[in-house]
Design a protein around this motif. Structure first.
Motif, PDB file in Angstrom:
ATOM      1  N   THR A  30       6.787  12.394 -33.882  1.00  0.00           N
ATOM      2  CA  THR A  30       6.251  13.505 -33.081  1.00  0.00           C
ATOM      3  C   THR A  30       6.906  13.547 -31.713  1.00  0.00           C
ATOM      4  OG1 THR A  30       4.125  13.446 -34.226  1.00  0.00           O
ATOM      5  CG2 THR A  30       4.158  14.456 -32.027  1.00  0.00           C
ATOM      6  N   TYR A  34       9.463  16.530 -30.195  1.00  0.00           N
ATOM      7  CA  TYR A  34       9.258  17.233 -28.928  1.00  0.00           C
ATOM      8  C   TYR A  34      10.470  17.045 -28.012  1.00  0.00           C
ATOM      9  CZ  TYR A  34       4.332  18.568 -29.399  1.00  0.00           C
ATOM     10  OH  TYR A  34       3.161  19.157 -29.770  1.00  0.00           O
ATOM     11  N   TYR A  35      10.932  15.812 -27.916  1.00  0.00           N
ATOM     12  CA  TYR A  35      12.038  15.485 -27.006  1.00  0.00           C
ATOM     13  C   TYR A  35      13.308  16.253 -27.387  1.00  0.00           C
ATOM     14  CZ  TYR A  35      15.027  12.610 -24.038  1.00  0.00           C
ATOM     15  OH  TYR A  35      15.905  12.174 -23.080  1.00  0.00           O
ATOM     16  N   ASP A  39      11.709  19.606 -24.893  1.00  0.00           N
ATOM     17  CA  ASP A  39      10.608  19.319 -23.961  1.00  0.00           C
ATOM     18  C   ASP A  39      10.996  18.173 -23.043  1.00  0.00           C
ATOM     19  OD1 ASP A  39       9.276  21.230 -25.372  1.00  0.00           O
ATOM     20  OD2 ASP A  39       7.632  19.944 -26.019  1.00  0.00           O
ATOM     21  N   ILE A  44       5.986  16.132 -22.256  1.00  0.00           N
ATOM     22  CA  ILE A  44       5.440  15.274 -23.318  1.00  0.00           C
ATOM     23  C   ILE A  44       4.290  14.436 -22.771  1.00  0.00           C
ATOM     24  CG2 ILE A  44       5.942  13.365 -24.886  1.00  0.00           C
ATOM     25  CD1 ILE A  44       8.859  14.499 -25.009  1.00  0.00           C
ATOM     26  N   GLN A  47       1.258  16.558 -22.410  1.00  0.00           N
ATOM     27  CA  GLN A  47       0.630  16.846 -23.707  1.00  0.00           C
ATOM     28  C   GLN A  47      -0.112  15.631 -24.254  1.00  0.00           C
ATOM     29  OE1 GLN A  47       0.033  19.524 -25.039  1.00  0.00           O
ATOM     30  NE2 GLN A  47       1.769  20.813 -25.495  1.00  0.00           N
TER      31      GLN A  47
END
Length: 75
Positions: A30, A34-35, A39, A44, A47
């Protein structure tokens, strides 16, 4: 439960055995998704406020370590 670098946890009873961060229900996959979707670290961490900046570093290191394995493609 197995720990890698004191931050990556592999537990067959947690998230279907996928590597997670410090036993939390946040998978390495996950965070990497995202990375690599663009993001920022700050986004991150916003979130997932239970994470620490070092958690993101160890996710990247974990991915690099996976590339040390030898793979065989089968038809």
């Amino acid at each position: 439960m197995e720990y890698i670098a004191d931050r990556i946890t592999i537990d067959p009873d947690l998230c279907n055995g996928k590597p997670t961060i410090r036993g939390l229900r946040v998978t390495v996959q996950t965070i990497l998704e995202y990375y690599f979707a663009g993001d920022s670290r700050e986004e991150i961490l916003h979130q997932y406020p239970m994470l620490e900046p070092e958690d993101i570093d160890v996710c990247l290191q974990f991915a690099v370590r996976l590339m040390d394995n030898h793979y065989v493609l089968r038809k």
